[in-house]
Design an enzyme around this catalytic site. Structure first.
Site, PDB file in Angstrom:
ATOM      1  N   ARG A 109      -4.837  -4.558 -15.714  1.00 20.06           N
ATOM      2  CA  ARG A 109      -4.681  -3.105 -15.826  1.00 20.06           C
ATOM      3  C   ARG A 109      -3.513  -2.613 -14.973  1.00 20.06           C
ATOM      4  O   ARG A 109      -2.447  -2.303 -15.486  1.00 20.06           O
ATOM      5  CB  ARG A 109      -6.007  -2.414 -15.433  1.00 20.06           C
ATOM      6  CG  ARG A 109      -6.180  -1.008 -15.999  1.00 20.06           C
ATOM      7  CD  ARG A 109      -5.479   0.065 -15.204  1.00 20.06           C
ATOM      8  NE  ARG A 109      -5.812   0.040 -13.812  1.00 20.06           N
ATOM      9  CZ  ARG A 109      -5.094   0.644 -12.850  1.00 20.06           C
ATOM     10  NH1 ARG A 109      -3.998   1.323 -13.171  1.00 20.06           N
ATOM     11  NH2 ARG A 109      -5.459   0.561 -11.602  1.00 20.06           N
ATOM     12  N   CYS A 111       6.715  -1.488  -8.429  1.00 23.41           N
ATOM     13  CA  CYS A 111       6.379  -0.217  -7.807  1.00 23.41           C
ATOM     14  C   CYS A 111       7.150   0.848  -8.568  1.00 23.41           C
ATOM     15  O   CYS A 111       8.377   0.811  -8.616  1.00 23.41           O
ATOM     16  CB  CYS A 111       6.773  -0.230  -6.334  1.00 23.41           C
ATOM     17  SG  CYS A 111       6.616   1.376  -5.550  1.00 23.41           S
TER      18      CYS A 111
END
Lengths: 308, 254
Positions: free
Chosen positions: A56, A249
């Site tokens: 996920r 990120c």
């Protein structure tokens, strides 16, 4: 590569070294060398639950969209490793009924310790989000579906910078109070260091027992394992990670994201902590998904082992 | 005058069977940590590309400007074994020697490596013993065991740790060492230097990532992270390779 004298190369069998002295080969369902009875006397938890967020959190932040059957194969491989919790997917909508209809047996709600992040990420204030979550969590509990609460920006926010431990405690307490069985404290942009992790946990643990807490550390600044070590020393025994360190990120282009499950397991095995997870199998699942998304692994253990 | 600094490669896995003592979190860290920058020696030594002398000199000068208190400049070994260090004398002559910064030179004796133990080295007059996790297999519990054993024979003030990041454990191991009172840490700018035993694997702990952690802990190092990042970017460009430092990757604008 390097300048190893040939004499050394011949007498040092690197593969044998790995098998005999490391925990990679020994780790069948987490079984360890009896001499490794370290956890009881070491002040560390006996057992650490790893929450695998690769399918996920990891895939969500990868550029390559992975076809559904590849995702299924990936998750199936992870299921063979001994991992007891695998975050499968997300339904990003406040109407959660489809998740249940689709067979979900656990849900998660995502709060934040930063107002700016909450507004930018889920388009509402912290207070508004808590009201929505309350509704969701209460209904889930009615149907005996456990709910996990996440707190983002626990150690810093991309918009606000520093976040006070008190704010993290306030949000965590709300989520715990409404019925979330576990609160995962996330260092969303990986800026935390062992000192800030300790201060934050000290504050949160005044209100929430460590057994109901987890840490979700990002490795954007290479601090994840050090931060996790401190959390373990403080009694936390649930850690989120992503196989191969999947997922960059979104706030720092090119930066790394989640801590790699392989590297985490390596450390936990070395500390003599039971995880129930087979490192070899996790590495295989990691190899599989990296080929599927056409990227090199972020796991140092995988880099060292597959190239040795 | 260059100081002699010997290194003991402790094979941490030998101590894997010792029972760990408590790893409870220490409330106090050392107030100050001395970083020993080994990128110009240990780092470059393990890079495939031979770096020309002027580039080495410039790297060391940039590291000096970043405020690193100890910069391992080169090593005096046979150029047959370590071709990257063949210009050792030239490098030493060419670098700017900043006052207050020391520039040790590695002078390993191959036989000594195998035979010496920390106590012996200390009693023969080495001012500091750097304990190296050469192949990066150590984990925090084993680091703690090893240090406990060594600290019975050598005072902690004379110890340094040199952790390799081959399995991603370097910073966690270093943190454990700090919790035990070690206040000298070896690291390499940009994490230069691979592991010669596992092709493709990483090697040294990146100085930038170490400084980031120490700053976050409020520990004084005297190092300017921005200048350090510049030195790292410089040498990576010269070597035509990507940095191994996560901090550098995060702050790099792609």
């Amino acid at each position: 590569m390097g300048n190893v004298p040939s004499a050394v190369k011949h007498c040092l069998s690197y593969q044998q070294l790995l098998r005999e002295h490391l925990w990679i080969g020994d780790s069948v369902a987490g079984a360890l060398d009896p001499a490794q009875e370290t956890s009881q006397s070491s002040g560390l938890p006996e057992y650490v639950k790893i929450v695998e967020v690769g399918p996920r959190d990891g895939l969500q932040n990868e550029k390559v969209i992975v076809p559904t059957d590849t995702k299924i194969e990936f998750i199936n491989q992870l299921s063979q490793t001994g991992l007891s919790v695998i975050e499968v997917t997300s339904f990003v909508s406040s109407r959660w009924v489809p998740q249940v209809a689709a067979g979900a047996t656990e849900i998660a709600v995502f709060g934040a310790a930063s107002e700016s992040f909450s507004k930018k990420n889920i388009n509402c204030s912290i207070e508004e989000s808590m009201e929505k979550f309350e509704e969701v969590v209460k209904s889930a509990r009615h149907m005996n579906i456990p709910a996990r609460g996440y707190v983002s920006c626990a150690l810093g926010c991309p918009y606000e910078g520093n976040i006070t431990p008190q704010k993290v405690t306030e949000v965590s307490k709300r989520l715990y109070g409404m019925g979330c069985y576990e609160i995962s404290l996330g260092d969303t942009i990986g800026v935390g260091t062992p000192g800030s992790m300790k201060r934050m946990l000290e504050n949160v643990m005044k209100e929430i027992p460590p057994s109901a807490l987890a840490v979700h550390c990002h490795d954007t600044y290479g601090q994840a394992l050090a931060n996790i070590l401190v959390a373990l020393q403080m009694g936390i025994n649930v850690v989120d990670s992503a196989v191969s360190g999947l997922g960059g990120c979104p706030y720092a282009k090119g930066a790394s994201g989640n801590v790699a499950t392989e590297d985490l397991i390596y450390m936990l095995n070395g500390l003599g902590l039971n995880t129930g997870v087979n490192l070899y199998k996790v590495m295989e699942a990691g190899d599989f998904i990296c080929k599927a998304v056409n990227k090199t692994t972020n796991s140092k253990v995988a880099q060292a082992s597959f190239n040795a | 005058m260059a100081t002699v600094r010997n290194m003991l490669s402790q094979r941490l896995m030998v101590l894997a069977s010792l029972r760990a003592v408590s790893t409870s979190c220490a409330d106090t860290f050392p107030k100050q940590v001395k970083i020993v920058e080994v990128g110009a020696r240990d780092g470059l030594q393990n890079e495939k590309t031979i770096v020309p002398t002027p580039i080495k000199i410039k790297l060391i000068d940039m590291l000096s400007e970043a405020g690193l208190p100890v910069i391992e400049a080169t090593s005096f070994v046979s150029p047959k074994w370590v071709p990257q260090m063949a210009d050792n004398a030239e490098v030493l002559k060419g670098i700017r020697k900043f006052p207050g910064i020391s520039y040790p030179v590695l002078t390993p004796n191959i036989k000594g490596f195998q035979a010496a133990v920390a106590k012996k080295m200390y009693s023969m007059g080495c001012y500091e013993i750097s304990l190296g996790d050469t192949i990066g297999v150590g984990t925090p519990g084993v680091m703690k065991d090893m240090l406990s054993a060594v600290m019975r024979e050598v005072p902690v003030a004379a110890l340094a740790v040199h952790c390799h990041d081959t399995y991603g454990q370097a910073l966690a191991n270093t943190l454990m060492a700090l919790q035990m009172g070690v206040s000298v840490v070896d690291s390499s700018v940009a994490g230069l230097g691979g592991c010669p035993y596992a092709q493709g694997a990483s090697g040294n702990l990146a100085t930038e990532d170490l400084v980031y952690m120490l700053s976050g802990l409020g520990i004084h190092t005297g190092v300017n992270l921005q200048k350090l990042l510049e030195a790292g970017a410089f040498i990576c460009q010269a070597l035509n390779r990507k940095t191994c430092s996560k901090v550098a990757q995060a702050t790099c604008k792609l």
